[in-house]
Design a protein around this motif. Structure first.
Motif, PDB file in Angstrom:
ATOM      1  N   TYR A   1      10.008  -5.054  -0.139  1.00  0.00           N
ATOM      2  CA  TYR A   1       9.809  -3.805  -0.865  1.00  0.00           C
ATOM      3  C   TYR A   1       8.321  -3.463  -0.900  1.00  0.00           C
ATOM      4  O   TYR A   1       7.456  -4.333  -0.906  1.00  0.00           O
ATOM      5  N   ARG A   2       8.033  -2.165  -0.946  1.00  0.00           N
ATOM      6  CA  ARG A   2       6.696  -1.659  -1.208  1.00  0.00           C
ATOM      7  C   ARG A   2       6.705  -1.112  -2.625  1.00  0.00           C
ATOM      8  O   ARG A   2       7.524  -0.252  -2.962  1.00  0.00           O
ATOM      9  N   THR A   3       5.831  -1.640  -3.465  1.00  0.00           N
ATOM     10  CA  THR A   3       5.756  -1.169  -4.845  1.00  0.00           C
ATOM     11  C   THR A   3       4.729  -0.047  -4.958  1.00  0.00           C
ATOM     12  O   THR A   3       3.921   0.177  -4.049  1.00  0.00           O
ATOM     13  N   GLN A   4       4.758   0.660  -6.068  1.00  0.00           N
ATOM     14  CA  GLN A   4       3.935   1.861  -6.202  1.00  0.00           C
ATOM     15  C   GLN A   4       2.447   1.575  -6.174  1.00  0.00           C
ATOM     16  O   GLN A   4       1.649   2.466  -5.861  1.00  0.00           O
ATOM     17  N   ASP A   5       2.041   0.338  -6.483  1.00  0.00           N
ATOM     18  CA  ASP A   5       0.622   0.000  -6.415  1.00  0.00           C
ATOM     19  C   ASP A   5       0.191  -0.422  -5.011  1.00  0.00           C
ATOM     20  O   ASP A   5      -0.941  -0.844  -4.804  1.00  0.00           O
ATOM     21  N   GLY A   6       1.114  -0.314  -4.038  1.00  0.00           N
ATOM     22  CA  GLY A   6       0.796  -0.662  -2.662  1.00  0.00           C
ATOM     23  C   GLY A   6       1.052  -2.105  -2.301  1.00  0.00           C
ATOM     24  O   GLY A   6       0.786  -2.509  -1.172  1.00  0.00           O
ATOM     25  N   SER A   7       1.584  -2.880  -3.231  1.00  0.00           N
ATOM     26  CA  SER A   7       1.838  -4.294  -2.961  1.00  0.00           C
ATOM     27  C   SER A   7       3.136  -4.475  -2.178  1.00  0.00           C
ATOM     28  O   SER A   7       3.958  -3.568  -2.049  1.00  0.00           O
ATOM     29  N   HIS A   8       3.289  -5.684  -1.657  1.00  0.00           N
ATOM     30  CA  HIS A   8       4.471  -6.077  -0.908  1.00  0.00           C
ATOM     31  C   HIS A   8       5.246  -7.075  -1.761  1.00  0.00           C
ATOM     32  O   HIS A   8       4.653  -7.995  -2.328  1.00  0.00           O
ATOM     33  N   HIS A   9       6.561  -6.900  -1.870  1.00  0.00           N
ATOM     34  CA  HIS A   9       7.383  -7.806  -2.662  1.00  0.00           C
ATOM     35  C   HIS A   9       8.537  -8.301  -1.804  1.00  0.00           C
ATOM     36  O   HIS A   9       9.185  -7.526  -1.097  1.00  0.00           O
ATOM     37  N   ILE A  10       8.780  -9.607  -1.846  1.00  0.00           N
ATOM     38  CA  ILE A  10       9.869 -10.228  -1.095  1.00  0.00           C
ATOM     39  C   ILE A  10      10.852 -10.830  -2.083  1.00  0.00           C
ATOM     40  O   ILE A  10      10.449 -11.508  -3.037  1.00  0.00           O
ATOM     41  N   GLY A  11      12.137 -10.591  -1.868  1.00  0.00           N
ATOM     42  CA  GLY A  11      13.149 -11.146  -2.757  1.00  0.00           C
ATOM     43  C   GLY A  11      14.421 -11.466  -2.005  1.00  0.00           C
ATOM     44  O   GLY A  11      14.606 -11.080  -0.837  1.00  0.00           O
ATOM     45  N   HIS A  12      15.320 -12.194  -2.651  1.00  0.00           N
ATOM     46  CA  HIS A  12      16.636 -12.449  -2.082  1.00  0.00           C
ATOM     47  C   HIS A  12      17.388 -11.129  -1.950  1.00  0.00           C
ATOM     48  O   HIS A  12      17.306 -10.267  -2.823  1.00  0.00           O
ATOM     49  N   ARG A  13      18.118 -10.996  -0.844  1.00  0.00           N
ATOM     50  CA  ARG A  13      18.841  -9.733  -0.632  1.00  0.00           C
ATOM     51  C   ARG A  13      19.810  -9.458  -1.773  1.00  0.00           C
ATOM     52  O   ARG A  13      20.007  -8.304  -2.174  1.00  0.00           O
ATOM     53  N   ALA A  14      20.415 -10.512  -2.315  1.00  0.00           N
ATOM     54  CA  ALA A  14      21.378 -10.316  -3.400  1.00  0.00           C
ATOM     55  C   ALA A  14      20.711 -10.197  -4.762  1.00  0.00           C
ATOM     56  O   ALA A  14      21.377  -9.925  -5.763  1.00  0.00           O
TER      57      ALA A  14
ATOM     58  N   ASP B   1      10.068  -0.454  -9.337  1.00  0.00           N
ATOM     59  CA  ASP B   1       9.330   0.604  -8.643  1.00  0.00           C
ATOM     60  C   ASP B   1       9.264   0.339  -7.146  1.00  0.00           C
ATOM     61  O   ASP B   1       8.389   0.851  -6.458  1.00  0.00           O
ATOM     62  N   GLY B   2      10.208  -0.455  -6.619  1.00  0.00           N
ATOM     63  CA  GLY B   2      10.138  -0.872  -5.231  1.00  0.00           C
ATOM     64  C   GLY B   2      10.869   0.054  -4.277  1.00  0.00           C
ATOM     65  O   GLY B   2      11.948   0.584  -4.585  1.00  0.00           O
ATOM     66  N   GLU B   3      10.269   0.250  -3.116  1.00  0.00           N
ATOM     67  CA  GLU B   3      10.899   0.979  -2.009  1.00  0.00           C
ATOM     68  C   GLU B   3      11.323  -0.048  -0.965  1.00  0.00           C
ATOM     69  O   GLU B   3      10.495  -0.794  -0.447  1.00  0.00           O
ATOM     70  N   ALA B   4      12.625  -0.106  -0.644  1.00  0.00           N
ATOM     71  CA  ALA B   4      13.106  -1.032   0.371  1.00  0.00           C
ATOM     72  C   ALA B   4      12.549  -0.628   1.732  1.00  0.00           C
ATOM     73  O   ALA B   4      12.648   0.539   2.134  1.00  0.00           O
ATOM     74  N   LEU B   5      11.955  -1.588   2.448  1.00  0.00           N
ATOM     75  CA  LEU B   5      11.317  -1.282   3.724  1.00  0.00           C
ATOM     76  C   LEU B   5      12.239  -1.479   4.924  1.00  0.00           C
ATOM     77  O   LEU B   5      12.083  -0.806   5.936  1.00  0.00           O
ATOM     78  N   LEU B   6      13.169  -2.420   4.832  1.00  0.00           N
ATOM     79  CA  LEU B   6      14.093  -2.646   5.938  1.00  0.00           C
ATOM     80  C   LEU B   6      15.168  -1.560   5.943  1.00  0.00           C
ATOM     81  O   LEU B   6      15.773  -1.271   4.912  1.00  0.00           O
ATOM     82  N   GLU B   7      15.375  -0.962   7.132  1.00  0.00           N
ATOM     83  CA  GLU B   7      16.381   0.086   7.280  1.00  0.00           C
ATOM     84  C   GLU B   7      17.328  -0.283   8.418  1.00  0.00           C
ATOM     85  O   GLU B   7      16.949  -1.002   9.351  1.00  0.00           O
ATOM     86  N   PRO B   8      18.578   0.210   8.372  1.00  0.00           N
ATOM     87  CA  PRO B   8      19.503  -0.054   9.482  1.00  0.00           C
ATOM     88  C   PRO B   8      18.967   0.526  10.796  1.00  0.00           C
ATOM     89  O   PRO B   8      18.678   1.723  10.879  1.00  0.00           O
ATOM     90  N   LEU B   9      18.846  -0.335  11.799  1.00  0.00           N
ATOM     91  CA  LEU B   9      18.374   0.078  13.127  1.00  0.00           C
ATOM     92  C   LEU B   9      19.521   0.104  14.135  1.00  0.00           C
ATOM     93  O   LEU B   9      19.680   1.076  14.876  1.00  0.00           O
ATOM     94  N   LEU B  10      20.310  -0.965  14.177  1.00  0.00           N
ATOM     95  CA  LEU B  10      21.471  -1.045  15.065  1.00  0.00           C
ATOM     96  C   LEU B  10      22.688  -1.463  14.251  1.00  0.00           C
ATOM     97  O   LEU B  10      22.590  -2.318  13.363  1.00  0.00           O
ATOM     98  N   ARG B  11      23.804  -0.883  14.580  1.00  0.00           N
ATOM     99  CA  ARG B  11      25.069  -1.321  14.030  1.00  0.00           C
ATOM    100  C   ARG B  11      26.032  -1.537  15.196  1.00  0.00           C
ATOM    101  O   ARG B  11      26.334  -0.602  15.932  1.00  0.00           O
ATOM    102  N   ASP B  12      26.444  -2.802  15.351  1.00  0.00           N
ATOM    103  CA  ASP B  12      27.282  -3.207  16.479  1.00  0.00           C
ATOM    104  C   ASP B  12      26.671  -2.737  17.802  1.00  0.00           C
ATOM    105  O   ASP B  12      27.366  -2.257  18.701  1.00  0.00           O
TER     106      ASP B  12
END
Length: 390
Positions: A327-340, A346-357
């Motif tokens: 995630y990218r937080t509003q202060d510009g930091s990077h945050h890593i967490g368990h997917r679940a 205030d986090g923006e998810a950075l990983l987006e779907p690129l390929l599906r099957d």
């Protein structure tokens, strides 16, 4: 006719997985012999945790082309975003669908991201000046388009390599080398500049190279007299052994141009320039050509690690098990967490779907223009490229 050929790995070899390390072939053989092909999640990372040292992601388009049409789902951070720890790409599917592609996948991402990060440092060093990528001559010609695409992604204004321009659908820039002046000979600089003016199209800027036989002031004034109002600018590419105080040389050239009534002639400089040079010269030069400081950048040290097998978290020693989100937080930091786990408020998810099957997701933006816009936006948000930036 010679039987020699170029040492270039073909696109077919890359797509088929032949462009791999030998131990992946042996891994395939062992798994197939044992009738094992587990469903895995693998992640591409440089640093496990944030370090505060951001890098610029590039090479995603080539990675997508490599993984497309295979039975995998892929999530990725879009190209042109800055990352700091955690995965930039996640691959999920039967392991043998992509096992032998790891070598090429990491090469695509590592090399392009290293070049893009270096180019962004150059961009930040002279944010208001035109800067062109001149570094294709320092790399194998088979990757020239990667160099130039990565440089444009980082925000540079142009590049020099013609075939790279054909590949990325952009037009190369450039005027004349010292070879043109040398071919006309000592004392014939005017003839060389005038031949160039007569031969090239109207869309090409008239930038005269002015440091071949005599000093920069002398050749600049002679070029201004020879081409008159047609002269757009001069380029100083003085070799380092003869350069002395380059800043003083540029200021002297500008002074004498003004004294001779040529205030509108721009001064462009090139020749072994780096970040510190651009910071020192950006107030006296009108533009820059930068080569090895971009093209010779160290690749980002990405690794691909399996983090889940058949739904169970797993990892080798020293790596973090389990599927992660970044995630990218509003202060510009990077945050890593368990997917679940819970996302930061205030986090923006950075990983987006690129390929599906194996099919590219329509909403994922792989365009060069989109990546350049993201790089500009993200650089400001994370504070990349300031005087104290790494």
């Amino acid at each position: 006719m010679t039987d020699l050929d170029f040492d270039i790995i073909s696109p077919e070899a890359i797509r088929s997985g032949r462009a791999t390390d030998a131990y992946f072939e042996r891994t395939e053989a062992a798994l197939e012999h044992a009738d094992r092909n587990p469903h895995v999640v693998a992640e591409v990372t440089a640093d496990q945790f944030p370090t505060g040292e951001f890098e610029l992601l590039a090479g995603v388009k080539d990675a997508a082309a490599l993984l497309a049409d295979r039975a995998v789902d892929v999530d990725a951070i879009p190209p042109g975003r800055f990352f700091d720890g955690g995965p930039v790409m996640r691959i999920e599917g039967p392991y043998l669908e992509f096992a032998r592609l790891e070598t090429s996948l990491l090469g695509f991402l590592s090399h392009a991201s290293g070049i893009a990060t270096a180019a962004r440092r150059i961009r930040a060093a002279a944010p208001d000046s035109p800067v062109l990528s001149f570094g294709a001559r320092h790399v194998h010609p088979s990757i020239a388009a990667i160099v130039e695409r990565s440089a444009l992604l980082a925000g540079l204004d142009g590049f020099s390599h013609v075939a790279a321009g054909d590949r990325i659908d952009r037009e190369a820039s450039g005027t004349m080398p010292h070879a043109l002046l040398l071919c006309f000979g000592r004392g014939e600089q005017e003839a060389a500049w005038q031949a160039f003016d007569a031969a090239v199209g109207d869309a090409v800027q008239r930038i005269a190279l002015c440091d071949t036989f005599t000093d920069e002031v002398d050749e600049t004034l002679r070029a201004a007299d020879a081409l008159g109002d047609a002269l757009d600018g001069v380029r100083l590419d003085t070799t380092s052994s003869r350069r002395g105080d380059f800043r003083h040389i540029i200021r002297e050239v500008r002074w004498e141009l003004a004294a001779a009534g040529h205030d509108d002639v721009d001064i462009f400089v090139s020749g072994g320039l780096g970040v510190d040079d651009l910071r020192e010269l950006r107030d006296v030069a009108d533009g820059f050509g930068v080569g090895s400081a971009i093209s010779n950048a160290d690749p980002v040290d990405f690794a691909l690690d399996i983090v889940e097998i058949d739904g169970e978290p797993i990892s080798k020693r020293g790596k973090l098990s389990g599927v992660k989100s970044v995630y990218r937080t509003q202060d510009g930091s990077h945050h890593i967490g368990h997917r679940a786990g819970d996302a930061p408020t205030d986090g923006e998810a950075l990983l987006e779907p690129l390929l599906r099957d194996g099919e590219v997701v329509d909403d994922f933006d792989l365009s060069l223009s989109g990546a350049t816009e993201r790089a500009d936006r993200d650089a400001s948000l994370v504070g990349f490229g300031g005087t104290d930036s790494p």
